[in-house]
Design a protein around this motif. Sequence first.
Motif, PDB file in Angstrom:
ATOM      1  N   SER A 386      -3.390  -5.455  20.283  1.00 25.86           N
ATOM      2  CA  SER A 386      -4.080  -6.502  19.260  1.00 25.86           C
ATOM      3  C   SER A 386      -5.573  -6.704  19.526  1.00 25.86           C
ATOM      4  CB  SER A 386      -3.215  -7.472  19.877  1.00 25.86           C
ATOM      5  OG  SER A 386      -4.056  -8.748  19.071  1.00 25.86           O
ATOM      6  N   SER A 387      -5.886  -6.161  21.048  1.00 26.23           N
ATOM      7  CA  SER A 387      -7.099  -6.642  20.797  1.00 26.23           C
ATOM      8  C   SER A 387      -8.395  -5.525  21.044  1.00 26.23           C
ATOM      9  CB  SER A 387      -7.634  -6.423  22.897  1.00 26.23           C
ATOM     10  OG  SER A 387      -7.238  -4.985  23.207  1.00 26.23           O
ATOM     11  N   SER A 388      -7.872  -4.067  20.482  1.00 28.72           N
ATOM     12  CA  SER A 388      -8.305  -3.017  19.326  1.00 28.72           C
ATOM     13  C   SER A 388      -7.699  -3.406  17.908  1.00 28.72           C
ATOM     14  CB  SER A 388      -8.317  -1.827  20.049  1.00 28.72           C
ATOM     15  OG  SER A 388      -6.538  -1.877  19.419  1.00 28.72           O
ATOM     16  N   ASP A 389      -8.265  -4.314  17.120  1.00 26.14           N
ATOM     17  CA  ASP A 389      -7.301  -4.287  15.715  1.00 26.14           C
ATOM     18  C   ASP A 389      -6.753  -3.587  15.144  1.00 26.14           C
ATOM     19  OD1 ASP A 389      -7.719  -6.254  13.559  1.00 26.14           O
ATOM     20  OD2 ASP A 389      -9.717  -4.841  12.852  1.00 26.14           O
ATOM     21  N   GLY A 390      -5.560  -3.578  16.081  1.00 27.79           N
ATOM     22  CA  GLY A 390      -4.448  -2.434  15.318  1.00 27.79           C
ATOM     23  C   GLY A 390      -2.708  -3.172  14.822  1.00 27.79           C
ATOM     24  N   LEU A 391      -3.041  -3.653  14.936  1.00 28.10           N
ATOM     25  CA  LEU A 391      -2.688  -4.205  14.091  1.00 28.10           C
ATOM     26  C   LEU A 391      -1.978  -4.650  12.539  1.00 28.10           C
ATOM     27  CD1 LEU A 391      -1.643  -7.625  15.603  1.00 28.10           C
ATOM     28  CD2 LEU A 391      -0.110  -5.665  16.543  1.00 28.10           C
ATOM     29  N   ALA A 392      -0.963  -3.722  11.772  1.00 25.42           N
ATOM     30  CA  ALA A 392      -1.345  -3.302  10.297  1.00 25.42           C
ATOM     31  C   ALA A 392      -0.492  -4.581   9.435  1.00 25.42           C
ATOM     32  CB  ALA A 392      -1.040  -1.815  10.545  1.00 25.42           C
ATOM     33  N   PHE A 393       0.662  -4.836  10.326  1.00 29.77           N
ATOM     34  CA  PHE A 393       1.621  -5.962   9.125  1.00 29.77           C
ATOM     35  C   PHE A 393       2.856  -4.851   9.248  1.00 29.77           C
ATOM     36  CE2 PHE A 393      -3.023  -7.532   8.539  1.00 29.77           C
ATOM     37  CZ  PHE A 393      -3.254  -8.941   9.655  1.00 29.77           C
ATOM     38  N   TYR A 394       3.479  -5.570   7.888  1.00 34.35           N
ATOM     39  CA  TYR A 394       4.450  -5.312   7.921  1.00 34.35           C
ATOM     40  C   TYR A 394       4.417  -4.694   6.032  1.00 34.35           C
ATOM     41  CZ  TYR A 394       6.332  -6.420  12.256  1.00 34.35           C
ATOM     42  OH  TYR A 394       6.256  -6.625  13.237  1.00 34.35           O
ATOM     43  N   PRO A 395       5.013  -3.460   6.024  1.00 36.26           N
ATOM     44  CA  PRO A 395       4.709  -2.960   4.631  1.00 36.26           C
ATOM     45  C   PRO A 395       5.771  -4.172   3.595  1.00 36.26           C
ATOM     46  CG  PRO A 395       6.654  -2.159   5.317  1.00 36.26           C
ATOM     47  CD  PRO A 395       6.015  -2.118   6.432  1.00 36.26           C
ATOM     48  N   ASP A 396       6.638  -4.566   3.238  1.00 36.59           N
ATOM     49  CA  ASP A 396       7.103  -5.637   2.597  1.00 36.59           C
ATOM     50  C   ASP A 396       5.810  -7.128   2.666  1.00 36.59           C
ATOM     51  OD1 ASP A 396       8.957  -7.355   4.153  1.00 36.59           O
ATOM     52  OD2 ASP A 396       8.018  -5.566   5.097  1.00 36.59           O
ATOM     53  N   TRP A 397       4.710  -6.834   2.843  1.00 38.82           N
ATOM     54  CA  TRP A 397       4.622  -8.368   3.066  1.00 38.82           C
ATOM     55  C   TRP A 397       3.743  -8.298   1.465  1.00 38.82           C
ATOM     56  CZ3 TRP A 397       1.677 -10.172   8.294  1.00 38.82           C
ATOM     57  CH2 TRP A 397       3.481 -10.458   8.994  1.00 38.82           C
ATOM     58  N   PRO A 398       3.271  -7.760   1.127  1.00 31.61           N
ATOM     59  CA  PRO A 398       2.102  -8.293  -0.004  1.00 31.61           C
ATOM     60  C   PRO A 398       3.182  -8.581  -1.481  1.00 31.61           C
ATOM     61  CG  PRO A 398       2.005  -5.734   0.722  1.00 31.61           C
ATOM     62  CD  PRO A 398       3.275  -6.248   1.156  1.00 31.61           C
ATOM     63  N   ALA A 399       4.052  -8.827  -1.928  1.00 29.67           N
ATOM     64  CA  ALA A 399       4.546  -8.936  -2.598  1.00 29.67           C
ATOM     65  C   ALA A 399       5.678  -9.828  -2.514  1.00 29.67           C
ATOM     66  CB  ALA A 399       4.594  -7.890  -4.125  1.00 29.67           C
ATOM     67  N   PRO A 400       5.921 -10.735  -3.202  1.00 25.40           N
ATOM     68  CA  PRO A 400       7.739 -11.268  -3.619  1.00 25.40           C
ATOM     69  C   PRO A 400       8.830 -10.887  -4.055  1.00 25.40           C
ATOM     70  CG  PRO A 400       5.830 -12.917  -4.676  1.00 25.40           C
ATOM     71  CD  PRO A 400       4.801 -11.621  -4.369  1.00 25.40           C
ATOM     72  N   GLY A 401       9.063 -10.201  -3.335  1.00 27.20           N
ATOM     73  CA  GLY A 401      10.500  -9.392  -3.613  1.00 27.20           C
ATOM     74  C   GLY A 401      10.250  -7.723  -3.370  1.00 27.20           C
ATOM     75  N   TYR A 402       9.553  -7.835  -2.705  1.00 30.65           N
ATOM     76  CA  TYR A 402       8.664  -6.239  -2.342  1.00 30.65           C
ATOM     77  C   TYR A 402       9.911  -5.748  -1.171  1.00 30.65           C
ATOM     78  CZ  TYR A 402       5.102  -2.462  -2.600  1.00 30.65           C
ATOM     79  OH  TYR A 402       4.618  -1.493  -2.907  1.00 30.65           O
ATOM     80  N   TYR A 403      10.217  -6.808  -0.352  1.00 23.90           N
ATOM     81  CA  TYR A 403      10.927  -5.810   0.549  1.00 23.90           C
ATOM     82  C   TYR A 403      12.697  -5.003   0.474  1.00 23.90           C
ATOM     83  CZ  TYR A 403      14.992  -6.267   4.199  1.00 23.90           C
ATOM     84  OH  TYR A 403      16.130  -5.662   5.378  1.00 23.90           O
ATOM     85  N   ASP A 404      12.976  -5.619  -1.282  1.00 23.05           N
ATOM     86  CA  ASP A 404      13.963  -5.613  -2.189  1.00 23.05           C
ATOM     87  C   ASP A 404      13.638  -3.992  -2.849  1.00 23.05           C
ATOM     88  OD1 ASP A 404      15.817  -7.014  -1.277  1.00 23.05           O
ATOM     89  OD2 ASP A 404      15.161  -8.410  -2.455  1.00 23.05           O
ATOM     90  N   VAL A 405      12.577  -3.769  -2.741  1.00 27.43           N
ATOM     91  CA  VAL A 405      11.727  -3.012  -3.425  1.00 27.43           C
ATOM     92  C   VAL A 405      11.433  -1.868  -2.574  1.00 27.43           C
ATOM     93  CG1 VAL A 405       9.284  -1.891  -5.085  1.00 27.43           C
ATOM     94  CG2 VAL A 405      10.675  -4.460  -5.541  1.00 27.43           C
ATOM     95  N   LEU A 406      11.238  -1.603  -1.261  1.00 30.63           N
ATOM     96  CA  LEU A 406      11.146  -1.199  -0.823  1.00 30.63           C
ATOM     97  C   LEU A 406      12.718  -0.278   0.212  1.00 30.63           C
ATOM     98  CD1 LEU A 406       7.447  -2.104   1.232  1.00 30.63           C
ATOM     99  CD2 LEU A 406       8.024   0.207   0.223  1.00 30.63           C
ATOM    100  N   VAL A 407      13.020  -1.125   0.172  1.00 25.24           N
ATOM    101  CA  VAL A 407      14.537  -0.782   0.976  1.00 25.24           C
ATOM    102  C   VAL A 407      15.304   0.279   0.055  1.00 25.24           C
ATOM    103  CG1 VAL A 407      16.990  -1.681   1.268  1.00 25.24           C
ATOM    104  CG2 VAL A 407      14.903  -2.839   2.239  1.00 25.24           C
ATOM    105  N   GLY A 408      15.315  -0.128  -1.624  1.00 28.36           N
ATOM    106  CA  GLY A 408      15.651   0.554  -2.223  1.00 28.36           C
ATOM    107  C   GLY A 408      14.563   2.124  -2.588  1.00 28.36           C
ATOM    108  N   ALA A 409      13.117   2.097  -2.331  1.00 32.62           N
ATOM    109  CA  ALA A 409      12.944   3.138  -2.917  1.00 32.62           C
ATOM    110  C   ALA A 409      12.761   4.223  -1.471  1.00 32.62           C
ATOM    111  CB  ALA A 409      11.174   2.466  -2.341  1.00 32.62           C
ATOM    112  N   VAL A 410      12.878   4.039  -0.011  1.00 31.27           N
ATOM    113  CA  VAL A 410      12.871   4.665   0.721  1.00 31.27           C
ATOM    114  C   VAL A 410      14.969   5.124   0.846  1.00 31.27           C
ATOM    115  CG1 VAL A 410      12.944   4.365   2.685  1.00 31.27           C
ATOM    116  CG2 VAL A 410      11.399   3.205   2.123  1.00 31.27           C
ATOM    117  N   GLN A 411      15.617   3.567   0.355  1.00 39.02           N
ATOM    118  CA  GLN A 411      16.575   4.567   0.378  1.00 39.02           C
ATOM    119  C   GLN A 411      17.029   6.282  -0.588  1.00 39.02           C
ATOM    120  OE1 GLN A 411      19.132   1.283  -0.434  1.00 39.02           O
ATOM    121  NE2 GLN A 411      20.477   1.379   1.217  1.00 39.02           N
ATOM    122  N   GLY A 412      16.079   6.259  -1.866  1.00 44.04           N
ATOM    123  CA  GLY A 412      16.469   7.421  -2.468  1.00 44.04           C
ATOM    124  C   GLY A 412      15.470   8.046  -1.956  1.00 44.04           C
TER     125      GLY A 412
END
Length: 440
Positions: A386-412
């Motif tokens: 945290s102190s070194s500005d190393g928190l990059a959040f999570y990949p599914d955050w940027p868009a509504p419904g993106y969690y399901d998009v990423l689940v399916g894509a990585v399953q592929g």
Amino acid sequence: MSREDGMFRSRTSVAAAAAALLVASLGLAGCGDSGSDGSDATTLTLWHYEGPTSAMGIAWNKAIEEFKAAHPGVTVKFEEKSFEQIQQNAGMILNSDSAPDIMEYNKGNATAGLLSKQGLLTDLTDEAGKRGWTDALSTSLQTTAKYDGDGVMGSGKIYGIPNYGEYVMVYYNKDMFAKYHVAVPTTLDQFTAAMDTFVRNGVTPLSVGGAEYPAQQIFYELALAKANRAFVNNYQLYQGKVDFHGPEFTYGAQTFADWVSKGYIAKNSAGIKAEDMGVAFERGKFPIMISGSWWYGRFANEIKDFDWGTFLFPGNQLHPGSSGNLWVVPTKSKAKSLAYDFIDITMKPEIQDLLGNNGGVPVAADTAKITDAKNKELIDNFNTISSSDGLAFYPDWPAPGYYDVLVGAVQGLINGSKTPSAMLDEIAGPYQDNLADLGR
């Protein structure tokens, strides 16, 4: 992440009946009438999805006890929900009269940001200032508490209060590492060499849950191996264009696919849920699990048959992580004053210290009161990131419904039905569509 509200709105009697059945199936109940701020409410309905033996579950249960002691005339109606229940249905439920008074909810543009934009969450800015919540949170931790008019995190009004931090790390079975003479790696090359050793000995190295969030976090961790802060800010905060076929995501997708082909990740993990992934690691079936700090307290309580430890993903300066989930107060809460009082209690030093002593990452604890050396290491690692500005959040955050998009894509990628290039095309589309909807 909630699905877009419009997906659930229909004026047909069939849809209305289905919605009513869903509300009933979740066991939802509203509180009695009260003032506009709930100052005369006699019931606080509270939802969260932390297991009772997790650090957060232990801390929040203690907070409920303290709340009851401080409010003898109030009944607390606690309902534990699964992450998936809240993720899939929050938009619809919070837009109904069955909304809880206070709820744990996922942070980020696609979740808390979306609900704030839809007017479903109470603006906590004034309350946070008056009660000192913002004073207890570092600037980086406040990123996920604030959302602008478009629901984009990092600025604007405060719509949720985090009480803990979290980050993704590598859990490892020390006994299995010793058995096969594997040293703790400090570089990505050493990490892959370690996994090669396990494969040569007939052991699948990684316990992976491809049916839910864990696999996409591994993909993101690999992308972050080639990323810098500008890339993260462009992707998460829309500060610049993102090339999904650029070096970061290309490396993440290709390396993930390579890990599957090399036997680091089992192909049947595409259907494994996060809970089953964690249980398999607990039972000593895999030497390594890449996942979040939310498992730490549970493993400390439940792993009895082998010694285990953790290390940060080798070589990375950026890691998936952020503040923890948020306490949000739905706009339709009938007991807002009581909800604010509960948030206050979760920020008290004794609750924060309890969280830290049970394997959590508190935001306002006295580290001198954290008694376990491993727990201190967990907290120190988070503070370092945290102190070194190393928190990059999570990949599914940027868009509504993106969690399901990423689940399916990585399953592929896991089951071999998608090439890395096709997978990146698949995740680029919804991201770009969201930017277009926002006019960015």
